[in-house]
Scaffold this active site. Structure first.
Site, PDB file in Angstrom:
ATOM      1  N   ARG A   1      29.998   4.197  -2.891  1.00  0.00           N
ATOM      2  CA  ARG A   1      30.487   3.208  -1.928  1.00  0.00           C
ATOM      3  C   ARG A   1      30.867   3.898  -0.619  1.00  0.00           C
ATOM      4  NH1 ARG A   1      35.327  -1.208  -2.852  1.00  0.00           N
ATOM      5  NH2 ARG A   1      36.515   0.648  -3.445  1.00  0.00           N
TER       6      ARG A   1
ATOM      7  N   ASP B   1      45.282   0.640  -4.447  1.00  0.00           N
ATOM      8  CA  ASP B   1      44.418   1.258  -3.449  1.00  0.00           C
ATOM      9  C   ASP B   1      44.628   0.548  -2.120  1.00  0.00           C
ATOM     10  OD1 ASP B   1      43.046  -1.153  -3.626  1.00  0.00           O
ATOM     11  OD2 ASP B   1      41.209  -0.291  -4.429  1.00  0.00           O
TER      12      ASP B   1
END
Length: 570
Positions: free
Chosen positions: A203, A483
């Protein structure tokens, strides 16, 4: 500070058939100068930090030349699309536009004759995927976790220090070639990849984030193009030779035009690297409210390469707040009361399954953020039960796989999907009768705003930013893996509550004084608890106050926090 300087002068001859490279050294700054056959095409690639051991394996002249080409061809479009985001948001803010399905692309949605890309053999079973940053030990443990796929993350679970970005690329380079190992400095335990490792996906950062350590003609290049470009350049051919391919997760897209930009980047890359058309595969994260109205269109724009959509649930909740930031009627309750059974999230998940399966691609479920809780059996069982319920819902609804944040959750998720799937996936399962409207996708969930919820939003954002500014992008807080996406929800929710004079369930107004006092108290508590450990709590506190008290909600906290990393020399 002295910075090593490299001036690579590459002179193209006969359309690139041969080249000569000269190297000279100095103590100013790293610089890559490509002089092409046309003087007007000269571009300087400048790296602003000193070279570290191993960088030469990744930052080769040819790789930097490829990054330059990506920048030249696509950065202008990227900037225009980011500017268009602001135009649309202004229209939502002033009430002149409300999110809905686009009438102009009805023909794409109603045409059942087209589909997504052909799915490679090694990606046909994705029932459990594990995600995490690209530090060496994490990469090895994730590949060994038993998950079908490992999404190596340069985005939300990563703090984009220059060291993290380059070391991550080196680690993935070694992993692709089967040369990765790690010896723990204290225990001397050796970690190596064993058995049948998870299939690697990568990613890159979203379109909005720059890479400020790499300048091309004085401009920072796109973090997306940097992360994607380096991995694709170094590993596409090696992966194809192994019977796999370069597979990517594409984050933060808001519409089909942004997907089309990725499509053109991928096609350019395949042609430039002379690899088969369609060999690069991607999965798009639907993690913005506006993207939920363009799932078909996004797949269509990427149909030569796309093999799935993923429900990026945490960023999706954040986008809900951000999209409706100026409208009081869209106030959310405590973040921890909003889950995938909330009507607007359930509608979004079922719509993704319907659309993906109509187009012959994967509908991936979202992240289980819970982590095992040691030394508290009761709390641990409660957390694991939440994971089971979440994964049972996903599997029974029709998702083809799911995400977990911890290796110990892989067997739990695996057993649930094993009990539902009759084959490697359930793309055959159609939700043809499911229909969704813009009211379904924007319904406000019920719930209360509590003092505990407010304090926890502050604590989570402080704790996350403290670690992020120290170079750590995912953090265990309150028995969950936090996160950037969960920190975004927390800080945006504080801004939203203050902006619209929300009240707690006991009637007290959420005002400037309440939030400021709570931030101060949580900051002091964290500084005391950290003891002698070097921390960034005060910097995190200053940033949080900026985000909460600003007049207009910042699009991403990571943009401002990244500037802090740069000023700290990271």
């Amino acid at each position: 500070m002295n910075i090593r300087y490299f001036d690579y002068v590459a002179t193209a001859i006969a359309g690139g058939q041969s080249s000569t490279v000269a190297l000279k050294g100095s103590t100013e700054e790293a610089q890559f100068h490509v002089a092409t056959a046309s003087p007007d095409e000269d571009e300087i690639v400048k790296i602003t930090l000193p070279e570290e051991k191993g960088d030469e394996k990744i930052l080769t002249p040819d790789a930097l030349r490829f990054l330059r080409d990506l920048h030249q061809n696509f950065d202008g479009r990227r900037k225009k699309l980011l500017a268009n985001r602001r135009v649309i948001q202004t229209q939502i803010d002033d009430g002149s536009y409300f999110p809905d399905f686009d009438k102009d692309s009805l023909d794409i949605r109603s045409d059942m004759a087209w589909s997504g890309s052909q799915i490679p053999d090694d990606m046909k079973d994705r029932r459990v995927e594990i995600t995490g940053p690209t530090d060496r030990k994490m990469v090895i443990n994730a590949l060994n976790s038993g998950a079908k796929v490992f999404m190596a993350d340069f985005e939300d679970s990563n703090s984009p220090t220059w060291g993290n970005q380059l070391e991550g690329q080196i680690n993935l380079y070694d992993a692709v070639r089967g040369n990765i190992s790690y010896i723990h400095p204290a225990t001397k335990k050796e970690y190596t990849v064993k058995g049948s490792p998870a299939v690697l996906n990568v990613r890159p950062r979203g379109w909005h984030l720059p890479e400020k350590h790499v300048h091309i003609n004085g401009e920072p290049m796109s973090g997306s193009l940097f992360d994607f470009g380096l991995f694709a350049f170094h590993n596409s051919r090696a992966l194809l030779d192994k019977g796999s391919g370069a597979y990517f997760y594409l984050p933060k897209l808001q519409n089909a035009e942004e997907a089309k930009l990725w499509s053109d980047v991928i096609k350019f890359t395949e042609q430039k690297l002379e690899i088969p058309k369609g060999s690069i595969k991607c999965t798009v994260l639907i993690e913005h409210l506006l993207a939920a109205f363009q799932m078909d269109e996004i797949i269509y724009a990427l149909k030569d390469n796309i093999i799935g959509l993923n429900c990026g649930r945490w960023d999706y909740i954040f986008s809900y707040i951000k999209t409706f930031r100026e409208h009081r009627k869209f106030l959310l309750p405590d973040r921890f009361q909003v889950n995938m059974t909330s009507p607007f999230l359930r509608a979004y998940a079922l719509q993704s399954i319907k659309v993906c399966h109509q187009r012959g691609i994967f509908a991936m479920g979202g992240m289980a953020a819970q982590i095992p809780i040691k030394h508290d059996e009761r709390a641990n069982e409660h957390a694991l039960n939440l994971v089971r319920l979440d994964k049972e819902r996903e599997a029974n609804d029709g998702h083809d796989g799911t995400w977990v944040a911890h290796p110990d959750l892989v067997p739990i998720a695996q057993s649930i999907f094993d009990g539902v799937l009759s084959g490697p996936n359930q793309i055959h399962k159609k939700l043809s009768n499911f229909e969704v409207t813009n009211k379904d996708l924007t319904a406000v969930p019920e719930g209360a705003r509590t003092e505990e919820g407010l304090r926890r939003n502050i604590s989570v954002t402080l704790g996350y930013l403290d670690h992020w500014l120290r170079g750590v992008g995912c953090v265990q807080l309150y028995s969950a893996m936090e996160d950037a996406a969960t920190a975004e929800i927390s800080r945006a929710q504080l801004w939203q509550w203050l902006r619209h004079e929300a009240r707690l369930e006991d009637g007290r107004p959420i005002d400037h004084s309440m939030i400021k006092m709570t931030i101060a108290a949580e900051t002091e508590r964290m500084i005391i608890r950290s003891g002698s450990v070097v921390n960034k709590v005060q910097q995190a506190s200053d940033l949080l106050e900026k985000f909460v008290f600003e007049k207009q909600l910042s699009d991403f906290l990571t943009v401002d926090a990244y500037d802090q990393l740069i000023s700290d020399g990271k």
